[in-house]
Design a protein around this motif. Structure first.
Motif, PDB file in Angstrom:
ATOM      1  N   ALA A  67       0.836  -1.205   0.000  1.00 46.06           N
ATOM      2  CA  ALA A  67       0.000   0.000   0.000  1.00 46.06           C
ATOM      3  C   ALA A  67       0.869   1.252   0.000  1.00 46.06           C
ATOM      4  O   ALA A  67       0.570   2.241  -0.697  1.00 46.06           O
ATOM      5  CB  ALA A  67      -0.922  -0.015   1.211  1.00 46.06           C
ATOM      6  N   ILE A  68       1.945   1.231   0.766  1.00 52.06           N
ATOM      7  CA  ILE A  68       2.857   2.385   0.825  1.00 52.06           C
ATOM      8  C   ILE A  68       3.595   2.536  -0.498  1.00 52.06           C
ATOM      9  O   ILE A  68       3.778   3.659  -0.999  1.00 52.06           O
ATOM     10  CB  ILE A  68       3.828   2.217   2.009  1.00 52.06           C
ATOM     11  CG1 ILE A  68       3.041   2.258   3.324  1.00 52.06           C
ATOM     12  CG2 ILE A  68       4.904   3.301   1.993  1.00 52.06           C
ATOM     13  CD1 ILE A  68       3.861   1.880   4.536  1.00 52.06           C
ATOM     14  N   GLN A  73       4.630   5.365  -5.742  1.00 56.51           N
ATOM     15  CA  GLN A  73       4.630   5.389  -7.209  1.00 56.51           C
ATOM     16  C   GLN A  73       3.771   6.517  -7.750  1.00 56.51           C
ATOM     17  O   GLN A  73       4.163   7.225  -8.687  1.00 56.51           O
ATOM     18  CB  GLN A  73       4.159   4.034  -7.745  1.00 56.51           C
ATOM     19  CG  GLN A  73       5.165   2.912  -7.522  1.00 56.51           C
ATOM     20  CD  GLN A  73       4.629   1.545  -7.890  1.00 56.51           C
ATOM     21  OE1 GLN A  73       3.433   1.266  -7.728  1.00 56.51           O
ATOM     22  NE2 GLN A  73       5.496   0.675  -8.374  1.00 56.51           N
ATOM     23  N   ALA A  74       2.599   6.729  -7.158  1.00 59.05           N
ATOM     24  CA  ALA A  74       1.720   7.810  -7.595  1.00 59.05           C
ATOM     25  C   ALA A  74       2.374   9.167  -7.342  1.00 59.05           C
ATOM     26  O   ALA A  74       2.332  10.063  -8.197  1.00 59.05           O
ATOM     27  CB  ALA A  74       0.382   7.721  -6.865  1.00 59.05           C
ATOM     28  N   ALA A  75       3.002   9.328  -6.170  1.00 59.03           N
ATOM     29  CA  ALA A  75       3.644  10.594  -5.835  1.00 59.03           C
ATOM     30  C   ALA A  75       4.871  10.846  -6.709  1.00 59.03           C
ATOM     31  O   ALA A  75       5.176  11.990  -7.063  1.00 59.03           O
ATOM     32  CB  ALA A  75       4.040  10.603  -4.359  1.00 59.03           C
ATOM     33  N   SER A  76       5.575   9.771  -7.073  1.00 55.80           N
ATOM     34  CA  SER A  76       6.754   9.923  -7.920  1.00 55.80           C
ATOM     35  C   SER A  76       6.372  10.367  -9.328  1.00 55.80           C
ATOM     36  O   SER A  76       7.041  11.213  -9.933  1.00 55.80           O
ATOM     37  CB  SER A  76       7.536   8.606  -7.979  1.00 55.80           C
ATOM     38  OG  SER A  76       8.727   8.760  -8.721  1.00 55.80           O
ATOM     39  N   GLU A  77       5.284   9.798  -9.851  1.00 54.36           N
ATOM     40  CA  GLU A  77       4.796  10.224 -11.164  1.00 54.36           C
ATOM     41  C   GLU A  77       4.362  11.684 -11.124  1.00 54.36           C
ATOM     42  O   GLU A  77       4.625  12.458 -12.060  1.00 54.36           O
ATOM     43  CB  GLU A  77       3.637   9.332 -11.597  1.00 54.36           C
ATOM     44  CG  GLU A  77       4.049   7.891 -11.907  1.00 54.36           C
ATOM     45  CD  GLU A  77       2.859   6.989 -12.171  1.00 54.36           C
ATOM     46  OE1 GLU A  77       1.732   7.517 -12.271  1.00 54.36           O
ATOM     47  OE2 GLU A  77       3.054   5.765 -12.288  1.00 54.36           O
ATOM     48  N   GLU A  78       3.729  12.069 -10.052  1.00 52.28           N
ATOM     49  CA  GLU A  78       3.319  13.464  -9.862  1.00 52.28           C
ATOM     50  C   GLU A  78       4.544  14.376  -9.795  1.00 52.28           C
ATOM     51  O   GLU A  78       4.566  15.467 -10.382  1.00 52.28           O
ATOM     52  CB  GLU A  78       2.508  13.563  -8.568  1.00 52.28           C
ATOM     53  CG  GLU A  78       2.053  14.939  -8.182  1.00 52.28           C
ATOM     54  CD  GLU A  78       1.358  14.940  -6.836  1.00 52.28           C
ATOM     55  OE1 GLU A  78       1.318  16.021  -6.204  1.00 52.28           O
ATOM     56  OE2 GLU A  78       0.858  13.882  -6.399  1.00 52.28           O
ATOM     57  N   SER A  79       5.565  13.932  -9.088  1.00 54.20           N
ATOM     58  CA  SER A  79       6.781  14.736  -8.918  1.00 54.20           C
ATOM     59  C   SER A  79       7.548  14.898 -10.223  1.00 54.20           C
ATOM     60  O   SER A  79       8.109  15.961 -10.495  1.00 54.20           O
ATOM     61  CB  SER A  79       7.690  14.085  -7.869  1.00 54.20           C
ATOM     62  OG  SER A  79       7.045  14.017  -6.608  1.00 54.20           O
ATOM     63  N   ILE A 156       8.991  11.043  -0.899  1.00 53.13           N
ATOM     64  CA  ILE A 156       8.106  11.215  -2.054  1.00 53.13           C
ATOM     65  C   ILE A 156       6.852  10.377  -1.837  1.00 53.13           C
ATOM     66  O   ILE A 156       6.648   9.315  -2.440  1.00 53.13           O
ATOM     67  CB  ILE A 156       8.834  10.825  -3.358  1.00 53.13           C
ATOM     68  CG1 ILE A 156      10.163  11.568  -3.469  1.00 53.13           C
ATOM     69  CG2 ILE A 156       7.971  11.127  -4.589  1.00 53.13           C
ATOM     70  CD1 ILE A 156      11.059  11.099  -4.598  1.00 53.13           C
ATOM     71  N   ILE A 157       6.019  10.845  -0.919  1.00 57.26           N
ATOM     72  CA  ILE A 157       4.775  10.150  -0.599  1.00 57.26           C
ATOM     73  C   ILE A 157       3.877  11.115   0.173  1.00 57.26           C
ATOM     74  O   ILE A 157       4.364  11.916   0.987  1.00 57.26           O
ATOM     75  CB  ILE A 157       5.051   8.863   0.217  1.00 57.26           C
ATOM     76  CG1 ILE A 157       3.780   8.017   0.334  1.00 57.26           C
ATOM     77  CG2 ILE A 157       5.645   9.183   1.580  1.00 57.26           C
ATOM     78  CD1 ILE A 157       4.043   6.604   0.833  1.00 57.26           C
TER      79      ILE A 157
END
Length: 217
Positions: A67-68, A73-79, A156-157
């Protein structure tokens, strides 16, 4: 308590060889006594007003880590979208976490309500409890290195991901999620320095005497 030269040199060796570890984790389990030593080192960090505002959530279950990891991964794509084109591809090539590979994750929180509304040292700078918790993480980082364990800070989360996965109350401030474990080796230099992302600043340019001065002129 007097610190002898050998002890002094050992401390500096640990400081200079500490690394933010994102890869090369081994599946080797960490003995409970080692974990307790590292947590005790964190718990002996300086804290404003001796408030000790930290808590440590230990994460070892695969389902929780997954889950973490998804949140990372979502936050990294956003970043990645925030970097200029010439930097984005390089950023995406970096391995910046070891959430699944590391045998243990530790989420460190700060209870800003602990010890009541008035705390020595926070009357003018209320954020000092946050800095105190960061000191606990630094102690943990150095203790881990002294135990030949790698430790990496996953920044990055989004906090909401950690709150949901770890059932963290809203009143607690999330300071960091750490990946910890034995590694196949430690790099001689920080990875981002090796890869040319940034260079280490010249210390002489960062030291000022009596007053701040603009050394870029």
């Amino acid at each position: 308590m007097h610190i002898n030269q050998a002890e002094r040199d050992a401390l500096y060796k640990v400081i200079y060889s500490r690394r933010d570890v994102r890869k090369d984790f081994l599946s080797t389990p960490i003995n409970d006594d080692v974990i307790q030593r590292i947590l005790a080192a964190a718990h002996h960090a300086p804290s404003v007003g001796f408030s000790q505002p930290w808590d440590f959530i230990l994460v070892s279950k695969e389902q929780t880590k997954q889950a973490i990891k998804q949140g990372y991964q979502a936050a990294s794509e956003e970043s990645a979208k925030l970097f200029a084109d010439d930097k984005r591809e390089t950023y995406q090539s970096f391995k910046l976490e070891g959430i699944l590979e590391a045998p243990l994750g530790i989420c460190v929180t700060c209870d800003r309500e602990r010890n009541g509304p008035v705390v020595i040292g926070r009357t003018i700078k209320p954020e000092m409890d946050l800095y105190s918790t960061v000191c606990a993480i630094q102690n943990m980082w150095l203790a881990a290195r002294a135990e030949n364990l790698g430790l990496g800070w996953v920044s990055i989360i989004h906090d909401e991901v950690l709150r949901s996965a770890l059932n963290i109350p809203e009143r607690l401030e999330i300071i960091g999620y750490l990946c910890i474990g034995y590694v196949s080796g430690f790099e001689d230099k920080p990875e981002l320095e090796q890869f040319g992302w940034l260079e280490r600043e010249n210390l002489s340019q960062l030291v000022h005497h009596e007053q701040w001065s603009d050394k870029t002129k």
